[in-house]
Design a protein around this motif. Structure first.
Motif, PDB file in Angstrom:
ATOM      1  N   LEU A  15     135.828 -16.951 -50.877  1.00  0.00           N
ATOM      2  CA  LEU A  15     136.989 -15.849 -50.511  1.00  0.00           C
ATOM      3  C   LEU A  15     137.828 -16.185 -49.670  1.00  0.00           C
ATOM      4  O   LEU A  15     139.076 -16.018 -49.818  1.00  0.00           O
ATOM      5  CB  LEU A  15     136.311 -14.252 -50.351  1.00  0.00           C
ATOM      6  N   ASP A  16     137.423 -16.901 -48.363  1.00  0.00           N
ATOM      7  CA  ASP A  16     138.326 -17.166 -47.377  1.00  0.00           C
ATOM      8  C   ASP A  16     138.667 -18.782 -46.941  1.00  0.00           C
ATOM      9  O   ASP A  16     139.370 -18.969 -46.180  1.00  0.00           O
ATOM     10  CB  ASP A  16     137.501 -16.822 -46.087  1.00  0.00           C
ATOM     11  N   SER A  17     138.028 -19.804 -47.905  1.00  0.00           N
ATOM     12  CA  SER A  17     138.458 -20.911 -47.720  1.00  0.00           C
ATOM     13  C   SER A  17     139.509 -21.346 -48.530  1.00  0.00           C
ATOM     14  O   SER A  17     140.339 -20.785 -49.404  1.00  0.00           O
ATOM     15  CB  SER A  17     137.099 -21.610 -48.667  1.00  0.00           C
ATOM     16  N   HIS A  18     140.026 -22.607 -48.113  1.00  0.00           N
ATOM     17  CA  HIS A  18     141.058 -23.277 -48.974  1.00  0.00           C
ATOM     18  C   HIS A  18     140.069 -24.177 -49.806  1.00  0.00           C
ATOM     19  O   HIS A  18     139.338 -24.924 -49.573  1.00  0.00           O
ATOM     20  CB  HIS A  18     141.879 -24.237 -47.691  1.00  0.00           C
ATOM     21  N   HIS A  19     140.715 -24.357 -51.055  1.00  0.00           N
ATOM     22  CA  HIS A  19     140.289 -25.317 -51.970  1.00  0.00           C
ATOM     23  C   HIS A  19     141.285 -26.548 -52.351  1.00  0.00           C
ATOM     24  O   HIS A  19     142.433 -26.196 -52.542  1.00  0.00           O
ATOM     25  CB  HIS A  19     140.060 -24.271 -53.431  1.00  0.00           C
TER      26      HIS A  19
ATOM     27  N   VAL B  60     138.449 -33.371 -61.603  1.00  0.00           N
ATOM     28  CA  VAL B  60     137.370 -34.296 -61.473  1.00  0.00           C
ATOM     29  C   VAL B  60     136.932 -34.521 -60.007  1.00  0.00           C
ATOM     30  O   VAL B  60     135.779 -35.262 -59.704  1.00  0.00           O
ATOM     31  CB  VAL B  60     137.703 -35.779 -61.910  1.00  0.00           C
ATOM     32  N   ALA B  61     137.394 -33.696 -59.061  1.00  0.00           N
ATOM     33  CA  ALA B  61     137.151 -33.765 -57.909  1.00  0.00           C
ATOM     34  C   ALA B  61     137.399 -32.291 -57.185  1.00  0.00           C
ATOM     35  O   ALA B  61     138.556 -31.931 -57.499  1.00  0.00           O
ATOM     36  CB  ALA B  61     137.709 -34.948 -56.823  1.00  0.00           C
ATOM     37  N   TYR B  62     136.626 -32.179 -56.228  1.00  0.00           N
ATOM     38  CA  TYR B  62     136.717 -30.643 -55.725  1.00  0.00           C
ATOM     39  C   TYR B  62     136.122 -30.566 -54.218  1.00  0.00           C
ATOM     40  O   TYR B  62     135.003 -31.231 -54.014  1.00  0.00           O
ATOM     41  CB  TYR B  62     136.190 -29.674 -56.547  1.00  0.00           C
ATOM     42  N   LEU B  63     136.568 -29.968 -53.173  1.00  0.00           N
ATOM     43  CA  LEU B  63     135.855 -29.249 -51.969  1.00  0.00           C
ATOM     44  C   LEU B  63     136.688 -28.198 -51.490  1.00  0.00           C
ATOM     45  O   LEU B  63     137.498 -27.810 -52.044  1.00  0.00           O
ATOM     46  CB  LEU B  63     135.823 -30.469 -51.054  1.00  0.00           C
ATOM     47  N   ARG B  64     135.759 -27.425 -50.833  1.00  0.00           N
ATOM     48  CA  ARG B  64     136.631 -26.185 -49.975  1.00  0.00           C
ATOM     49  C   ARG B  64     136.375 -26.633 -48.518  1.00  0.00           C
ATOM     50  O   ARG B  64     135.682 -27.370 -47.987  1.00  0.00           O
ATOM     51  CB  ARG B  64     135.765 -25.084 -50.367  1.00  0.00           C
ATOM     52  N   LEU B  65     137.439 -26.034 -47.858  1.00  0.00           N
ATOM     53  CA  LEU B  65     137.365 -26.011 -46.414  1.00  0.00           C
ATOM     54  C   LEU B  65     137.352 -24.461 -45.838  1.00  0.00           C
ATOM     55  O   LEU B  65     137.907 -23.549 -46.167  1.00  0.00           O
ATOM     56  CB  LEU B  65     138.852 -26.542 -46.061  1.00  0.00           C
ATOM     57  N   VAL B  66     136.170 -24.526 -45.070  1.00  0.00           N
ATOM     58  CA  VAL B  66     135.343 -23.176 -44.776  1.00  0.00           C
ATOM     59  C   VAL B  66     136.067 -22.818 -43.580  1.00  0.00           C
ATOM     60  O   VAL B  66     135.726 -23.836 -42.444  1.00  0.00           O
ATOM     61  CB  VAL B  66     134.072 -23.346 -45.112  1.00  0.00           C
ATOM     62  N   PRO B  67     136.459 -21.804 -43.021  1.00  0.00           N
ATOM     63  CA  PRO B  67     136.944 -21.325 -41.766  1.00  0.00           C
ATOM     64  C   PRO B  67     135.718 -21.479 -40.764  1.00  0.00           C
ATOM     65  O   PRO B  67     134.675 -21.034 -41.153  1.00  0.00           O
ATOM     66  CB  PRO B  67     137.590 -20.121 -41.866  1.00  0.00           C
ATOM     67  N   ALA B  68     135.950 -21.917 -39.634  1.00  0.00           N
ATOM     68  CA  ALA B  68     134.958 -21.583 -38.561  1.00  0.00           C
ATOM     69  C   ALA B  68     134.398 -20.213 -38.457  1.00  0.00           C
ATOM     70  O   ALA B  68     135.007 -19.366 -38.721  1.00  0.00           O
ATOM     71  CB  ALA B  68     135.641 -21.864 -37.261  1.00  0.00           C
ATOM     72  N   GLY B  69     133.056 -20.199 -38.305  1.00  0.00           N
ATOM     73  CA  GLY B  69     132.260 -18.924 -37.998  1.00  0.00           C
ATOM     74  C   GLY B  69     131.644 -18.425 -39.329  1.00  0.00           C
ATOM     75  O   GLY B  69     131.076 -17.765 -39.371  1.00  0.00           O
ATOM     76  N   HIS B  70     131.964 -19.154 -40.588  1.00  0.00           N
ATOM     77  CA  HIS B  70     131.363 -18.896 -41.679  1.00  0.00           C
ATOM     78  C   HIS B  70     129.929 -19.544 -42.055  1.00  0.00           C
ATOM     79  O   HIS B  70     129.197 -18.945 -42.394  1.00  0.00           O
ATOM     80  CB  HIS B  70     132.193 -19.065 -42.886  1.00  0.00           C
TER      81      HIS B  70
ATOM     82  N   HIS C  52     142.295 -30.403 -43.483  1.00  0.00           N
ATOM     83  CA  HIS C  52     141.973 -29.795 -42.303  1.00  0.00           C
ATOM     84  C   HIS C  52     142.355 -29.941 -40.880  1.00  0.00           C
ATOM     85  O   HIS C  52     142.943 -29.017 -40.384  1.00  0.00           O
ATOM     86  CB  HIS C  52     140.258 -30.579 -42.083  1.00  0.00           C
ATOM     87  N   GLN C  53     143.022 -31.207 -40.763  1.00  0.00           N
ATOM     88  CA  GLN C  53     143.835 -31.393 -39.786  1.00  0.00           C
ATOM     89  C   GLN C  53     145.254 -30.489 -39.639  1.00  0.00           C
ATOM     90  O   GLN C  53     145.833 -30.055 -38.621  1.00  0.00           O
ATOM     91  CB  GLN C  53     144.244 -32.972 -39.607  1.00  0.00           C
ATOM     92  N   ARG C  54     145.898 -30.278 -40.944  1.00  0.00           N
ATOM     93  CA  ARG C  54     147.019 -29.503 -40.965  1.00  0.00           C
ATOM     94  C   ARG C  54     146.638 -27.878 -40.810  1.00  0.00           C
ATOM     95  O   ARG C  54     147.588 -27.130 -39.985  1.00  0.00           O
ATOM     96  CB  ARG C  54     147.595 -29.612 -42.467  1.00  0.00           C
ATOM     97  N   VAL C  55     145.580 -27.610 -41.183  1.00  0.00           N
ATOM     98  CA  VAL C  55     145.203 -26.086 -40.997  1.00  0.00           C
ATOM     99  C   VAL C  55     144.656 -25.990 -39.785  1.00  0.00           C
ATOM    100  O   VAL C  55     144.964 -24.708 -39.009  1.00  0.00           O
ATOM    101  CB  VAL C  55     144.054 -25.660 -42.181  1.00  0.00           C
ATOM    102  N   TYR C  56     143.804 -26.703 -39.223  1.00  0.00           N
ATOM    103  CA  TYR C  56     142.993 -26.527 -38.009  1.00  0.00           C
ATOM    104  C   TYR C  56     143.308 -27.794 -37.104  1.00  0.00           C
ATOM    105  O   TYR C  56     142.110 -28.518 -36.564  1.00  0.00           O
ATOM    106  CB  TYR C  56     141.295 -26.551 -38.296  1.00  0.00           C
TER     107      TYR C  56
END
Length: 152
Positions: free
Chosen positions: A44-48, A59-69, A102-106
């Protein structure tokens, strides 16, 4: 070469989210013979990050989960490539795009992952460093690893 799309869950269409669910389920539940609740509240809170091939297949996927989750830092997770993309460099490209996002968001923050232990060498080649002993998660050996962004 893969085409990348970053989106929040709200920005993904129902068809796109279905494709993500099918890919994750195919690999994590079926291929790895590991029944577990793959879809979870972290989605719900991740960047995909979705990676599509020249035929527009996911064919490829990951999620970027915020700190604290999951960890005190942001975390890349649910890193997955379809069988047809393995051995093509898609996994490395996925992680490189994931770390760039990750570097752009965090900016300036480290990233902690729970890596399947057999892939620790792959993650080390991307700059991750082991920070835990091996442990079992869903009956699969894992190890926590951290990536620290390069100094500016």
């Amino acid at each position: 070469m893969l085409q990348w799309q970053w989106a929040t869950l709200a920005e993904l269409s129902s068809l796109q989210w279905h494709e993500v669910g099918v890919l994750r389920q195919t690999v994590f539940v079926v291929e790895q013979t590991c029944p577990f609740p793959d879809l979870d509240a972290k989605d719900l809170d991740s960047h995909h990050l979705l990676g599509r091939n020249a035929e527009d297949r996911l064919v490829a996927y990951l999620r970027l989960v915020p700190a604290g989750h999951k960890y005190a830092t942001p975390s890349l997770g649910r890193v997955v490539t379809a069988a047809e993309a393995r051995g093509t460099g898609a996994g490395k490209a996925l992680m490189q795009e994931g770390l760039a996002g990750h570097q752009r968001v965090y900016p300036g923050q480290p990233n902690t992952i729970g890596a399947q232990a057999y892939l620790s060498g792959f993650y080390q080649s991307l700059g991750f460093v082991p920070i835990s002993e091996t442990y079992l998660e869903d009956d699969i050996p894992h190890i926590d690893m951290v990536w620290t962004p390069p100094a500016a």
